[in-house]
Design an enzyme around this catalytic site. Structure first.
Site, PDB file in Angstrom:
ATOM      1  N   GLN A   1      -4.840  -1.671   9.207  1.00  9.62           N
ATOM      2  CA  GLN A   1      -4.726  -3.020   8.638  1.00  9.62           C
ATOM      3  C   GLN A   1      -5.341  -4.065   9.578  1.00  9.62           C
ATOM      4  O   GLN A   1      -5.054  -4.079  10.772  1.00  9.62           O
ATOM      5  CB  GLN A   1      -3.244  -3.331   8.368  1.00  9.62           C
ATOM      6  CG  GLN A   1      -2.996  -4.630   7.622  1.00  9.62           C
ATOM      7  CD  GLN A   1      -3.548  -4.633   6.204  1.00  9.62           C
ATOM      8  OE1 GLN A   1      -3.614  -3.614   5.533  1.00  9.62           O
ATOM      9  NE2 GLN A   1      -3.970  -5.808   5.733  1.00  9.62           N
TER      10      GLN A   1
ATOM     11  N   ASP B   1     -11.340   2.188   3.323  1.00  7.42           N
ATOM     12  CA  ASP B   1     -11.636   0.755   3.218  1.00  7.42           C
ATOM     13  C   ASP B   1     -13.133   0.521   3.003  1.00  7.42           C
ATOM     14  O   ASP B   1     -13.554  -0.564   2.632  1.00  7.42           O
ATOM     15  CB  ASP B   1     -11.257   0.037   4.529  1.00  7.42           C
ATOM     16  CG  ASP B   1      -9.856  -0.559   4.494  1.00  7.42           C
ATOM     17  OD1 ASP B   1      -9.447  -1.060   3.435  1.00  7.42           O
ATOM     18  OD2 ASP B   1      -9.187  -0.513   5.550  1.00  7.42           O
TER      19      ASP B   1
ATOM     20  N   LYS C   1       0.834  -1.205   0.000  1.00  6.73           N
ATOM     21  CA  LYS C   1       0.000   0.000   0.000  1.00  6.73           C
ATOM     22  C   LYS C   1       0.869   1.255   0.000  1.00  6.73           C
ATOM     23  O   LYS C   1       0.587   2.225  -0.702  1.00  6.73           O
ATOM     24  CB  LYS C   1      -0.967  -0.036   1.201  1.00  6.73           C
ATOM     25  CG  LYS C   1      -2.057  -1.091   1.009  1.00  6.73           C
ATOM     26  CD  LYS C   1      -2.837  -1.478   2.258  1.00  6.73           C
ATOM     27  CE  LYS C   1      -3.783  -2.632   1.934  1.00  6.73           C
ATOM     28  NZ  LYS C   1      -4.542  -3.147   3.069  1.00  6.73           N
TER      29      LYS C   1
HETATM   30  N1  GUN Z   1      -6.818  -7.117   5.776  1.00  5.77           N
HETATM   31  C1  GUN Z   1      -7.054  -7.884   4.686  1.00  5.77           C
HETATM   32  N2  GUN Z   1      -7.603  -7.154   3.709  1.00  5.77           N
HETATM   33  C2  GUN Z   1      -7.736  -5.897   4.177  1.00  5.77           C
HETATM   34  C3  GUN Z   1      -8.221  -4.680   3.628  1.00  5.77           C
HETATM   35  O1  GUN Z   1      -8.685  -4.605   2.478  1.00  5.77           O
HETATM   36  N3  GUN Z   1      -8.164  -3.600   4.447  1.00  5.77           N
HETATM   37  C4  GUN Z   1      -7.674  -3.656   5.708  1.00  5.77           C
HETATM   38  N4  GUN Z   1      -7.682  -2.555   6.427  1.00  5.77           N
HETATM   39  N5  GUN Z   1      -7.216  -4.770   6.246  1.00  5.77           N
HETATM   40  C5  GUN Z   1      -7.236  -5.873   5.476  1.00  5.77           C
END
Ligand code: GUN
Length: 284
Positions: free
Chosen positions: A96, A119, A52
């Site tokens: 996350q 998200d 990211k």
């Molecule tokens: N953990 C696995 N996929 C995601 C996601 O798309 N966003 C976040 N914040 N955590 C994750």
């Protein structure tokens, strides 16, 4: 024999568009910022967070990383989220998941300002998605929709089967397919006759988290097969929820793991962050 849907190539195209738009916005003196918060030492989360941050660099956003120790308390994490809610440099906040067991994920998601919730996990944004009136699309399902669009296969009127009912993928995935007028079935661990249901799918999305769960008997000849899984096989090798090699000849289109859905999730996160910045600055 299936055509491979190249998520890396599609995500590169999307990120290039975002980069151009961000560069235009920058000319007005506007910097776009994403805060990425990681708690603890989960190696998979570390990889995702690094991806990211790298994507932010590619599209010209500033990323602010907050790495917190495993023993961080729920109230400490909420304090950080509240600080980021009020930080003008930060357009998007990403915490996350998964979080350590002693932290209530819902409490954290609820603390994120909905207009910075890139998200799209906050109940307010989930509600917007449900009624089809949204600014932020959930990243993984949105990425899947882009990959389906890439095949040229229309969702309208098709049998769509989603395996998995998580809040992050399965449920919003079903909703986006429904918005495109698909006939959607959600399967899960208690579904009876799962293989037969899957075998009727024109579009099959696997989001179960079980390595090579989807076998050729579950795939309709010529179907679009999208693999959201990120699993390890019996030899510890990265694989998806679909037995790719075994299903390859039967599917019409198939996503590889890695290089399918994963890069798209990150590209959609960048798109949501751009959207957040545009809304904040009244650029539409
Ligand atoms: N953990 C696995 N996929 C995601 C996601 O798309 N966003 C976040 N914040 N955590 C994750």
């Amino acid at each position: 024999m299936a055509q491979i849907i190249d998520g890396k190539a599609v995500s590169a195209k999307v990120k290039e568009q975002i980069r151009k738009e961000a560069a235009e916005i920058k000319k007005q003196g506007i910097e776009i910022g994403l805060a990425v918060v990681i708690v603890g030492n989960d190696p998979a989360s570390r990889v995702y967070v690094n991806n990211k941050k790298k994507a932010c660099e590619e599209v010209g956003f500033t990323s602010y990383e907050y790495t917190l120790p495993e023993e961080t308390t729920e109230s400490e994490l909420i304090s950080l989220v509240e600080k980021l809610n009020g930080d003008d440099r930060v357009n998007g906040i990403l915490v996350q998941l998964p979080l350590p067991k002693h932290i209530d994920e819902n409490a954290i998601i609820n603390a994120i300002r909905p207009d910075k919730d890139v998200d799209a996990f906050h109940p307010q944004n989930v509600g917007h998605i449900m009624i089809g009136d949204f600014n932020f699309l959930p990243c993984t399902p949105a990425g899947v929709m882009e990959l389906i669009a890439e095949t040229g296969v229309e969702v309208c009127g098709k049998n769509c089967v989603v395996i998995g009912r998580s809040n992050i993928v399965g449920k919003p995935m079903a909703m986006l397919l429904l918005h495109k007028h698909g006939t959607v079935t959600i399967c899960h661990s208690r579904t009876k006759g799962l293989a037969e249901i899957c075998a009727r799918a024109d579009i099959l999305v696997a989001a179960v988290g079980k390595p090579k769960f989807v076998t050729p008997d579950m795939v309709k000849e010529g179907a679009v097969v999208i693999d959201v899984g990120m699993d390890r096989d019996e030899n510890g090798k990265l694989c998806g929820d679909v037995d790719y090699a075994a299903c390859f000849d039967k599917a019409g289109y198939i996503t590889p793991v890695p290089g399918g859905v994963g890069p798209m999730t990150v590209a959609m996160l960048m798109r949501n962050t751009l959207t957040a910045a545009k809304i904040k600055n009244n650029i539409m």
